[in-house]
Design a protein around this motif. Structure first.
Motif, PDB file in Angstrom:
ATOM      1  N   PHE A  82     -47.713 113.909 -15.460  1.00 48.15           N
ATOM      2  CA  PHE A  82     -47.484 113.704 -16.883  1.00 48.15           C
ATOM      3  C   PHE A  82     -47.595 115.056 -17.556  1.00 48.15           C
ATOM      4  CE2 PHE A  82     -48.937 113.304 -21.202  1.00 48.15           C
ATOM      5  CZ  PHE A  82     -48.000 112.416 -21.702  1.00 48.15           C
ATOM      6  N   THR A  83     -46.491 115.521 -18.149  1.00 46.12           N
ATOM      7  CA  THR A  83     -46.506 116.858 -18.746  1.00 46.12           C
ATOM      8  C   THR A  83     -46.488 116.820 -20.272  1.00 46.12           C
ATOM      9  OG1 THR A  83     -44.111 116.931 -18.680  1.00 46.12           O
ATOM     10  CG2 THR A  83     -45.283 117.879 -16.802  1.00 46.12           C
ATOM     11  N   GLY A  84     -46.040 115.699 -20.857  1.00 41.99           N
ATOM     12  CA  GLY A  84     -45.938 115.646 -22.315  1.00 41.99           C
ATOM     13  C   GLY A  84     -44.886 116.608 -22.833  1.00 41.99           C
ATOM     14  N   ASN A  85     -45.094 117.103 -24.071  1.00 40.19           N
ATOM     15  CA  ASN A  85     -44.187 118.079 -24.691  1.00 40.19           C
ATOM     16  C   ASN A  85     -42.735 117.610 -24.653  1.00 40.19           C
ATOM     17  OD1 ASN A  85     -46.610 119.236 -24.315  1.00 40.19           O
ATOM     18  ND2 ASN A  85     -45.845 121.209 -23.611  1.00 40.19           N
ATOM     19  N   ARG A  86     -42.513 116.392 -25.178  1.00 41.18           N
ATOM     20  CA  ARG A  86     -41.183 115.794 -25.085  1.00 41.18           C
ATOM     21  C   ARG A  86     -40.143 116.652 -25.793  1.00 41.18           C
ATOM     22  NH1 ARG A  86     -41.246 110.162 -27.613  1.00 41.18           N
ATOM     23  NH2 ARG A  86     -43.038 109.908 -26.254  1.00 41.18           N
ATOM     24  N   GLU A  87     -40.541 117.283 -26.919  1.00 46.60           N
ATOM     25  CA  GLU A  87     -39.537 118.012 -27.701  1.00 46.60           C
ATOM     26  C   GLU A  87     -39.107 119.303 -27.014  1.00 46.60           C
ATOM     27  OE1 GLU A  87     -42.682 117.880 -28.318  1.00 46.60           O
ATOM     28  OE2 GLU A  87     -43.423 119.325 -29.785  1.00 46.60           O
ATOM     29  N   LEU A  88     -39.929 119.798 -26.081  1.00 45.54           N
ATOM     30  CA  LEU A  88     -39.570 121.035 -25.383  1.00 45.54           C
ATOM     31  C   LEU A  88     -38.885 120.746 -24.049  1.00 45.54           C
ATOM     32  CD1 LEU A  88     -42.855 123.042 -25.991  1.00 45.54           C
ATOM     33  CD2 LEU A  88     -40.703 123.208 -27.233  1.00 45.54           C
ATOM     34  N   ASN A  89     -39.436 119.776 -23.295  1.00 44.42           N
ATOM     35  CA  ASN A  89     -38.917 119.538 -21.950  1.00 44.42           C
ATOM     36  C   ASN A  89     -37.846 118.455 -21.903  1.00 44.42           C
ATOM     37  OD1 ASN A  89     -40.976 121.241 -21.321  1.00 44.42           O
ATOM     38  ND2 ASN A  89     -42.362 119.626 -20.659  1.00 44.42           N
ATOM     39  N   GLY A  90     -37.760 117.657 -22.975  1.00 42.36           N
ATOM     40  CA  GLY A  90     -36.815 116.545 -22.968  1.00 42.36           C
ATOM     41  C   GLY A  90     -37.366 115.304 -22.308  1.00 42.36           C
ATOM     42  N   ALA A  91     -38.510 115.387 -21.621  1.00 41.45           N
ATOM     43  CA  ALA A  91     -39.087 114.199 -20.993  1.00 41.45           C
ATOM     44  C   ALA A  91     -40.598 114.388 -20.903  1.00 41.45           C
ATOM     45  CB  ALA A  91     -38.507 113.977 -19.599  1.00 41.45           C
ATOM     46  N   ASP A  92     -41.318 113.283 -20.746  1.00 42.57           N
ATOM     47  CA  ASP A  92     -42.766 113.352 -20.636  1.00 42.57           C
ATOM     48  C   ASP A  92     -43.236 113.464 -19.190  1.00 42.57           C
ATOM     49  OD1 ASP A  92     -43.675 113.313 -23.211  1.00 42.57           O
ATOM     50  OD2 ASP A  92     -43.511 111.148 -23.420  1.00 42.57           O
ATOM     51  N   TRP A  93     -42.331 113.236 -18.250  1.00 46.58           N
ATOM     52  CA  TRP A  93     -42.729 113.127 -16.848  1.00 46.58           C
ATOM     53  C   TRP A  93     -41.979 114.134 -16.005  1.00 46.58           C
ATOM     54  CZ3 TRP A  93     -46.590 109.647 -16.429  1.00 46.58           C
ATOM     55  CH2 TRP A  93     -46.729 108.755 -17.489  1.00 46.58           C
ATOM     56  N   ARG A  94     -42.592 114.540 -14.924  1.00 41.26           N
ATOM     57  CA  ARG A  94     -41.895 115.463 -14.048  1.00 41.26           C
ATOM     58  C   ARG A  94     -42.314 115.213 -12.607  1.00 41.26           C
ATOM     59  NH1 ARG A  94     -40.777 121.795 -14.436  1.00 41.26           N
ATOM     60  NH2 ARG A  94     -39.966 121.953 -12.307  1.00 41.26           N
ATOM     61  N   ARG A 112     -55.075 118.080 -23.639  1.00 40.99           N
ATOM     62  CA  ARG A 112     -54.016 117.093 -23.887  1.00 40.99           C
ATOM     63  C   ARG A 112     -54.257 116.477 -25.245  1.00 40.99           C
ATOM     64  NH1 ARG A 112     -52.398 111.751 -20.248  1.00 40.99           N
ATOM     65  NH2 ARG A 112     -51.263 110.721 -21.913  1.00 40.99           N
ATOM     66  N   LEU A 113     -53.256 116.560 -26.120  1.00 45.44           N
ATOM     67  CA  LEU A 113     -53.382 116.043 -27.486  1.00 45.44           C
ATOM     68  C   LEU A 113     -52.579 114.774 -27.636  1.00 45.44           C
ATOM     69  CD1 LEU A 113     -52.771 119.173 -29.736  1.00 45.44           C
ATOM     70  CD2 LEU A 113     -54.947 118.168 -29.094  1.00 45.44           C
ATOM     71  N   GLU A 114     -53.093 113.854 -28.448  1.00 46.84           N
ATOM     72  CA  GLU A 114     -52.305 112.701 -28.879  1.00 46.84           C
ATOM     73  C   GLU A 114     -51.877 112.958 -30.317  1.00 46.84           C
ATOM     74  OE1 GLU A 114     -54.361 108.945 -28.680  1.00 46.84           O
ATOM     75  OE2 GLU A 114     -54.606 109.157 -26.518  1.00 46.84           O
ATOM     76  N   ARG A 115     -50.549 112.888 -30.577  1.00 53.04           N
ATOM     77  CA  ARG A 115     -50.077 113.091 -31.944  1.00 53.04           C
ATOM     78  C   ARG A 115     -49.469 111.808 -32.462  1.00 53.04           C
ATOM     79  NH1 ARG A 115     -45.786 117.745 -30.791  1.00 53.04           N
ATOM     80  NH2 ARG A 115     -45.120 116.249 -29.217  1.00 53.04           N
ATOM     81  N   SER A 116     -49.378 111.678 -33.784  1.00 53.49           N
ATOM     82  CA  SER A 116     -48.806 110.422 -34.274  1.00 53.49           C
ATOM     83  C   SER A 116     -47.283 110.422 -34.336  1.00 53.49           C
ATOM     84  CB  SER A 116     -49.445 109.998 -35.591  1.00 53.49           C
ATOM     85  OG  SER A 116     -49.349 111.026 -36.529  1.00 53.49           O
ATOM     86  N   PRO A 117     -46.572 111.444 -34.894  1.00 53.66           N
ATOM     87  CA  PRO A 117     -45.157 111.429 -34.536  1.00 53.66           C
ATOM     88  C   PRO A 117     -44.993 112.155 -33.200  1.00 53.66           C
ATOM     89  CG  PRO A 117     -45.548 113.008 -36.317  1.00 53.66           C
ATOM     90  CD  PRO A 117     -46.871 112.502 -35.863  1.00 53.66           C
ATOM     91  N   TRP A 118     -43.973 111.885 -32.472  1.00 52.34           N
ATOM     92  CA  TRP A 118     -43.735 112.416 -31.140  1.00 52.34           C
ATOM     93  C   TRP A 118     -44.833 111.931 -30.183  1.00 52.34           C
ATOM     94  CZ3 TRP A 118     -39.127 114.678 -30.284  1.00 52.34           C
ATOM     95  CH2 TRP A 118     -38.447 115.139 -31.405  1.00 52.34           C
ATOM     96  N   GLY A 119     -44.708 112.268 -28.938  1.00 50.61           N
ATOM     97  CA  GLY A 119     -45.681 111.806 -27.953  1.00 50.61           C
ATOM     98  C   GLY A 119     -46.775 112.838 -27.739  1.00 50.61           C
ATOM     99  N   ASP A 120     -47.404 112.774 -26.570  1.00 54.06           N
ATOM    100  CA  ASP A 120     -48.539 113.643 -26.286  1.00 54.06           C
ATOM    101  C   ASP A 120     -48.079 115.067 -25.967  1.00 54.06           C
ATOM    102  OD1 ASP A 120     -49.748 111.290 -26.556  1.00 54.06           O
ATOM    103  OD2 ASP A 120     -50.893 111.376 -24.693  1.00 54.06           O
ATOM    104  N   VAL A 121     -49.040 115.995 -26.048  1.00 54.13           N
ATOM    105  CA  VAL A 121     -48.784 117.407 -25.769  1.00 54.13           C
ATOM    106  C   VAL A 121     -49.797 117.881 -24.736  1.00 54.13           C
ATOM    107  CG1 VAL A 121     -48.841 119.716 -26.735  1.00 54.13           C
ATOM    108  CG2 VAL A 121     -47.992 117.838 -28.094  1.00 54.13           C
ATOM    109  N   THR A 122     -49.360 118.674 -23.774  1.00 49.70           N
ATOM    110  CA  THR A 122     -50.327 119.363 -22.928  1.00 49.70           C
ATOM    111  C   THR A 122     -50.120 120.859 -23.080  1.00 49.70           C
ATOM    112  OG1 THR A 122     -48.847 119.406 -21.044  1.00 49.70           O
ATOM    113  CG2 THR A 122     -50.363 117.550 -21.174  1.00 49.70           C
ATOM    114  N   GLY A 123     -51.166 121.600 -22.837  1.00 49.24           N
ATOM    115  CA  GLY A 123     -51.053 123.046 -22.954  1.00 49.24           C
ATOM    116  C   GLY A 123     -52.432 123.658 -22.826  1.00 49.24           C
ATOM    117  N   ARG A 124     -52.512 124.946 -23.084  1.00 45.94           N
ATOM    118  CA  ARG A 124     -53.823 125.587 -23.049  1.00 45.94           C
ATOM    119  C   ARG A 124     -54.220 125.924 -24.463  1.00 45.94           C
ATOM    120  NH1 ARG A 124     -53.556 129.057 -17.561  1.00 45.94           N
ATOM    121  NH2 ARG A 124     -55.750 129.264 -18.042  1.00 45.94           N
TER     122      ARG A 124
END
Lengths: 470, 370
Positions: A82-94, A112-124
């Protein structure tokens, strides 16, 4: 003796062993099912580590490992992240092939963040900028934790700066964040705390992101309310019908036929009751109510569509045989001497029933109602016809007059499970929640059934000792 | 003057009694009428079909009827051997103490909601079986063999050791044995598949026999619905076998029959009607089950014999299509006809089973004489 044994040995004994195997196999299936539900349903809330991968191609990936599957033609296996970052990768899964991975580490600042618009985000986590301060590392995480405890409106304006796996910065305003997890920095005890929080949020929150995230509280509430309304309807009618059959009607061929009929209705498929509920309650009665009282709202139906009332009525009809049979069983156990004694002392039939017979039959009735509730809580098929909703915008019980809105649609745990598992957009994200929902449903139904079993067992022992008929 | 301790039957009390009796009677008869109304409603709503009989209806209903039948047969093929074998073992061979624990557990299986079984079958079991078809089929053959193998090993061990693992508790201690054997089979099956068949079984079926493989197929439906049907059949059949008068079994064994012979020649003929009614009730349940068929099958209305293709049953069709069908239309009436068929079938089957069971109970009470 020994000679005889040897002569019959193969034919006889082996069949017995095959039969013993049948019991073992049935138990095996049940245990496997329950273990699967418990493991996957509860395991989902345990924070999985966030891995930072370096692939042979030099690409960086940050994600939580979900499961592994073999590649076709024996080419090793691949792992789902599960990678999240839908707006950057185009998908949540890899999917990442294991052979492609050059290095894996678990950095402490992965988040890993939960946001209200868009899905979750992972990062450092790079920095937390709030009220002119710039925090990094562990203090930033602690501050973020305390800020997220505030409702979104009261939080100070601020931003969270993440570095994505690809190295680019990602700025996230504080107001859009609903929760965060930094699993790599947690000790086992803290993880247990996060797990408990996750379970609690699952039970107490509403669904998010088209039912693929969040909790099931509206579904629990809808199920409960439906079951309560149903019990209010089914208990008096079931008990009265049982009293009529057992105490008032003449015991002849006709009552015996009726009794067989009632018993058999428990075996009629639930979907048939659903069809009856749709045809008679929804289209028939509901349609008539609409034309008489809610004329101004037509053609949009008020009662002429599925709703809480019709669902409860349908399930009441479905569980009526359960209550009747259990109550009758309790009534039949009461010795006639008790009834005759009461009548001989001058009681009328009503007094005999209310003061002698019914108090003795109360545990049996209770057993019947509990069994009925257990059956109704797990039943989904008829509800699909008479009023369950995928996502009910309004709760059927609220502060608005008349408080209980019997015409509204409601959410139901079983249907929620079916719908999320089979009609969701992102099945991969929904599956863990579906497991948790299934576990919850099974637990509710099993606990109710066990209560009924213990009640009945207790009852039989008590009555068998003191005033058995035979 | 002494007054009686209880007040006399005043007119008011009499009236109260009359009113209450009347109310109870009204409510009782009302409830029974409401139940009767189900049948009447279904009949009434299918009547319009008689006036507008079209060949189309038969064409649309026959795949559904076939699907229902196929699903029920698949479920019974899985459930009957397991349930009846389990019933025979736990009624006649299992120790009483263990039986008192195991039986309620197996009966609790019935309480597992259909939607949960359907979900596990459709989304967990079905993809797994598709990837490991050979392993799954191997398990079906291998596990019964393992039970027999356990028996052979048991007879070969010295009597002193056998006391540790008595036959009366075999239902329980076979469990880890079966689990270990299942793991062994799962480990070995892919290698055997590669060695003997040289390819994946699913691809092979397609190439060699032209058989399509659907992920959610009849096999899965049979397994899942078998799971749901086992407890009901087991419970009733076990009751019938356990209630066979002990004196008869003991008499047969005193005359030199082994336990298995006594079972075959005495208990089974005695309990035969009870077992028959258990199977009937299982069939009724399998025909009407909705959520499992809906979730574990592909819901494609096909007429095919292949166990690897999907199906669509009456109940699933009702659940999917009826909410969208406008009331009064042809689809609406057709689906209600399907519901009527389900209603009549289960009602008849259950009545038959109940009558047979009551007769059996009378026979047991009279001590076993015919």
């Amino acid at each position: 003796m020994k000679r005889l044994d040897r002569r019959r040995w193969p034919g006889d004994a082996l069949w017995t062993w095959l039969c013993a195997g049948c019991v073992a196999l049935s138990l095996f299936m049940l245990i496997t099912l329950l273990t699967l539900l418990v493991a996957r349903g509860l395991g989902h809330f345990w924070p999985a580590p966030l891995e930072a991968l370096t692939l042979h191609s030099g690409e960086q990936v940050i994600g939580q490992p979900v499961r592994e599957a073999p590649l076709p033609h024996g080419a090793g296996s691949e792992r789902l992240y599960f990678t999240g970052n839908r707006e950057l990768n185009g998908a949540d899964w890899r999917w990442v092939a294991l052979d492609d991975i050059a290095a894996v580490n678990e950095p402490e600042d992965a988040i890993r963040l939960e946001r209200s618009p868009w899905g979750d985000v992972t990062g450092r986590l790079a920095a937390l900028e709030v009220e002119g301060e710039r925090l990094t590392g562990a203090p930033a995480r602690a501050r973020l934790q305390s800020l997220l405890a505030l409702p979104a409106g009261q939080r100070p304006r601020g931003e969270l700066v993440l570095t994505t796996a690809q190295g680019s910065p990602l700025v996230q305003p504080l107001a859009t964040i609903t929760a965060f997890q930094a699993p790599n920095a947690l000790s086992t005890l803290e993880k247990a705390g996060v797990w408990g929080q996750g379970v609690w949020r699952f039970l107490s929150e509403g669904p998010r992101a088209a039912n693929t995230g969040g909790g099931v509280w509206p579904a629990i509430f809808g199920t409960l309310l439906m079951v309560i309304v149903m019990s209010v309807i089914v208990t008096p009618f079931g008990v009265l019908a049982a009293i009529y059959l057992n105490e008032i009607a003449h015991q002849n061929r006709l009552t015996r036929l009726v009794r067989i009929g009632v018993r058999n209705l428990a075996g009629v498929p639930s979907i048939v009751y659903g069809v009856f509920g749709l045809g008679v309650f929804v289209y028939g009665i509901g349609g008539s109510i609409d034309t008489w009282f809610f004329d101004e709202a037509l053609p949009s139906p008020t009662f002429g569509t599925g709703g809480l009332l019709w669902a409860s009525l349908t399930l009441a009809l479905l569980t009526l045989p359960v209550v009747i049979v259990a109550t009758e069983e309790g009534l039949a156990r009461i010795p006639d001497a008790q009834r005759e004694g009461a009548l001989a002392l001058g009681a009328t039939r009503l007094e005999m029933l209310t003061r002698v017979v019914l108090p003795m039959a109360t545990p049996a009735m209770l057993t019947g109602v509990i069994l009925a509730v257990a059956r109704a809580a797990g039943e989904v098929a008829p509800l699909m016809l008479v009023g369950v909703a995928k996502l009910a915008p309004q709760m059927p019980l609220d502060g608005e007059f008349p408080y209980l809105h019997l015409e509204r649609k409601f959410m139901h745990l079983g249907y929620h499970l079916f719908d999320t598992a089979f009609h969701g957009d992102d099945v991969e994200a929904a599956i863990p929640l579906v497991y948790a929902t299934a576990l919850l449903l099974v637990l509710i139904v099993l606990v109710l059934n066990l209560t009924a079993i213990f009640l009945r067992h207790h009852l039989r022992r008590q009555q068998g000792g003191s005033w058995s008929r035979s | 003057m002494t007054r009686p301790a209880l007040p006399a039957r005043t007119p008011w009390r009499q009236l109260q009694d009359r009113i209450a009796t009347g109310l109870i009677t009204a409510a009782g008869i009302g409830v029974l009428l409401a139940i009767l109304a189900i049948g009447v409603f279904l009949f009434w709503e299918t009547l319009p079909l008689l006036t507008r009989f079209e060949t189309l209806s038969l064409e649309r209903l026959s795949p559904l009827a076939w699907g229902t039948l196929k699903a029920a047969i698949a479920a019974l093929v899985v459930a009957l051997p397991l349930a009846l074998g389990g019933a025979i073992y736990s009624a006649l061979f299992m120790s009483e103490r263990l039986r008192a624990r195991i039986k309620p557990i197996l009966e609790l299986m019935e309480a597992v909601p259909g939607v949960v079984v359907g979900f596990v079958a459709g989304l967990v079991l079905a993809p797994w079986v598709e990837r490991h078809l050979a392993s799954a089929l191997a398990l079906v053959v291998w596990l019964p063999l393992c039970a027999v193998l356990a028996g052979l090993l048991w007879h070969a061990t010295p009597a002193r050791l056998r006391g540790w693992l008595p036959l009366g508790r075999a239902g329980l201690w076979l469990l880890p044995w079966m689990a270990a054997m299942a793991v062994l089979a799962l480990w070995a099956a892919p290698m055997i598949e590669q060695r003997w068949l040289g390819d994946d079984l699913v691809t092979l079926l397609d190439r060699r026999f032209g058989l399509d493989y659907t992920t959610r197929n009849t096999l899965i439906v049979g397994l899942a619905m078998g799971f749901a049907v086992i407890p009901g059949v087991y419970s009733l059949a076990e009751d019938a076998l356990h209630d066979v008068p002990r004196s008869l079994m003991e008499g047969a064994q005193a005359l030199g029959a082994s336990r298995w012979q006594a079972l075959w020649k005495v208990a089974l003929p005695m309990a035969g009607p009870g077992i028959f009614s258990a199977a009937m009730i299982g069939a009724g349940r399998a025909v009407g089950e909705t959520m499992i068929v809906l979730m574990a099958s592909s819901n494609a209305a096909l007429i095919s014999l292949s166990p690897f293709e999907g199906l669509r049953s009456f109940s699933a069709a009702i659940a999917i299509e009826l909410p969208e069908a406008p009331p009064g239309g042809l689809t609406y009436h057709l689906l209600i006809l399907a519901a009527l068929v389900l209603f009549l079938f289960t009602f008849l089957v259950n009545t038959l089973a109940e009558t047979v069971r009551q007769r059996l109970r009378r026979r047991y009470r009279s001590g076993g004489g015919r």
